[in-house]
Motif scaffolding. Structure first.
Motif, short mmCIF file in Angstrom:
data_model
loop_
_atom_site.label_atom_id
_atom_site.label_comp_id
_atom_site.label_asym_id
_atom_site.label_seq_id
_atom_site.Cartn_x
_atom_site.Cartn_y
_atom_site.Cartn_z
N GLY A 222 0.82 -1.21 0.00
CA GLY A 222 0.00 0.00 0.00
C GLY A 222 0.85 1.25 0.00
N ASN A 223 1.89 1.27 0.83
CA ASN A 223 2.80 2.42 0.86
C ASN A 223 3.55 2.58 -0.46
N MET A 224 3.94 1.45 -1.06
CA MET A 224 4.66 1.49 -2.33
C MET A 224 3.76 2.08 -3.43
N LEU A 225 2.49 1.64 -3.47
CA LEU A 225 1.57 2.14 -4.48
C LEU A 225 1.24 3.62 -4.27
N LYS A 226 1.32 4.07 -3.03
CA LYS A 226 1.08 5.50 -2.74
C LYS A 226 2.37 6.31 -2.88
N LEU A 227 3.45 5.62 -3.26
CA LEU A 227 4.76 6.25 -3.45
C LEU A 227 5.27 6.90 -2.17
N ASN A 228 5.06 6.21 -1.05
CA ASN A 228 5.50 6.72 0.25
C ASN A 228 6.92 6.26 0.56
N THR A 229 7.72 7.18 1.06
CA THR A 229 9.04 6.86 1.60
C THR A 229 9.18 7.66 2.89
N GLY A 230 10.21 7.41 3.64
CA GLY A 230 10.42 8.17 4.87
C GLY A 230 10.79 7.26 6.04
N GLU A 231 10.97 7.89 7.20
CA GLU A 231 11.44 7.15 8.38
C GLU A 231 10.45 6.09 8.85
N ASN A 232 9.15 6.41 8.77
CA ASN A 232 8.13 5.49 9.29
C ASN A 232 7.70 4.43 8.28
N VAL A 233 8.25 4.48 7.08
CA VAL A 233 7.88 3.52 6.03
C VAL A 233 9.01 2.52 5.84
N SER A 234 8.68 1.24 5.97
CA SER A 234 9.70 0.19 5.81
C SER A 234 9.26 -0.80 4.73
N TYR A 235 10.21 -1.20 3.91
CA TYR A 235 9.95 -2.20 2.88
C TYR A 235 10.75 -3.47 3.16
#
Length: 199
Positions: free
Chosen positions: A147-160
């Motif tokens: 979901g974060n990847m599809l929303k193009l989210n990056t940052g400290e709270n986002v982990s892949y």
């Protein structure tokens, strides 16, 4: 054929069948409501994960709240009275008690107790365990990451990290690609619904 129909009718006129019918109605209503929501084309992926928690919480609350069972049991008694269905006495069968007690057998005192332990609690436990096994923590982490990847989210709270472990992708490379996509002029709108994922 007529004998089979008579046998089926006799089964449907049993107290246990009526109880299960009355018991399953609110459970299936909740599941159907969430199921319809999950099948919606406009539902966002991350929202889909969030609606599972209220379903599980509602089922746990139903199991733990004695009023829920009592209402269902009373509705069953009312239906049996309306259709002249006999309410049987409690079965005097032995059932195991808790492991940590000194007694190893006990009898149910009432039909209500018997139905609560052997049918109501057992059914709800199986449904709750089914939700947990189908949507375990690992699956939820993967859904959040996608979901974060599809929303193009990056940052400290986002982990892949879980995508790296599950699919063998390089987390740094993935984040770099997402950053490049963020700066594209004709980038997708970042939605996670069925309609926008292909885009």
């Amino acid at each position: 054929m007529r004998a089979k129909g008579s046998g089926l009718l006799a089964q449907m006129r049993l107290f246990e069948f009526i109880f299960e019918l009355v018991m399953m109605q609110p459970i299936l209503q909740m599941i159907l409501k969430i199921s319809k929501l999950l099948l919606s084309n406009n539902l966002e992926l991350l929202t889909a994960v969030e609606v599972l928690n209220p379903l599980k919480s509602s089922l746990v609350s139903m199991r733990n709240n004695s009023n829920s069972f009592e209402d269902i049991y009373q509705n069953c008694l009312d239906m049996c009275e309306e259709y002249e269905i006999h309410t049987p006495d409690v079965k005097r069968r032995k059932v195991s008690t808790k492991i940590d007690t000194s007694q190893n057998q006990h009898f149910f005192e009432t039909k209500s107790d018997e139905m609560k332990v052997t049918v109501f609690n057992t059914t709800l436990n199986k449904v709750i365990i089914g939700i947990d096994s189908r949507f375990n923590q690992e699956s939820l982490q993967i859904i959040h990451s996608i979901g974060n990847m599809l929303k193009l989210n990056t940052g400290e709270n986002v982990s892949y990290k879980c995508l790296k472990e599950q699919f063998g992708v390089c987390e740094d490379d993935l984040c770099t690609e997402i950053i490049l996509l963020q700066n594209m002029t004709d980038k997708p709108n970042g939605g996670t619904s069925v309609k926008t994922i292909h885009e």
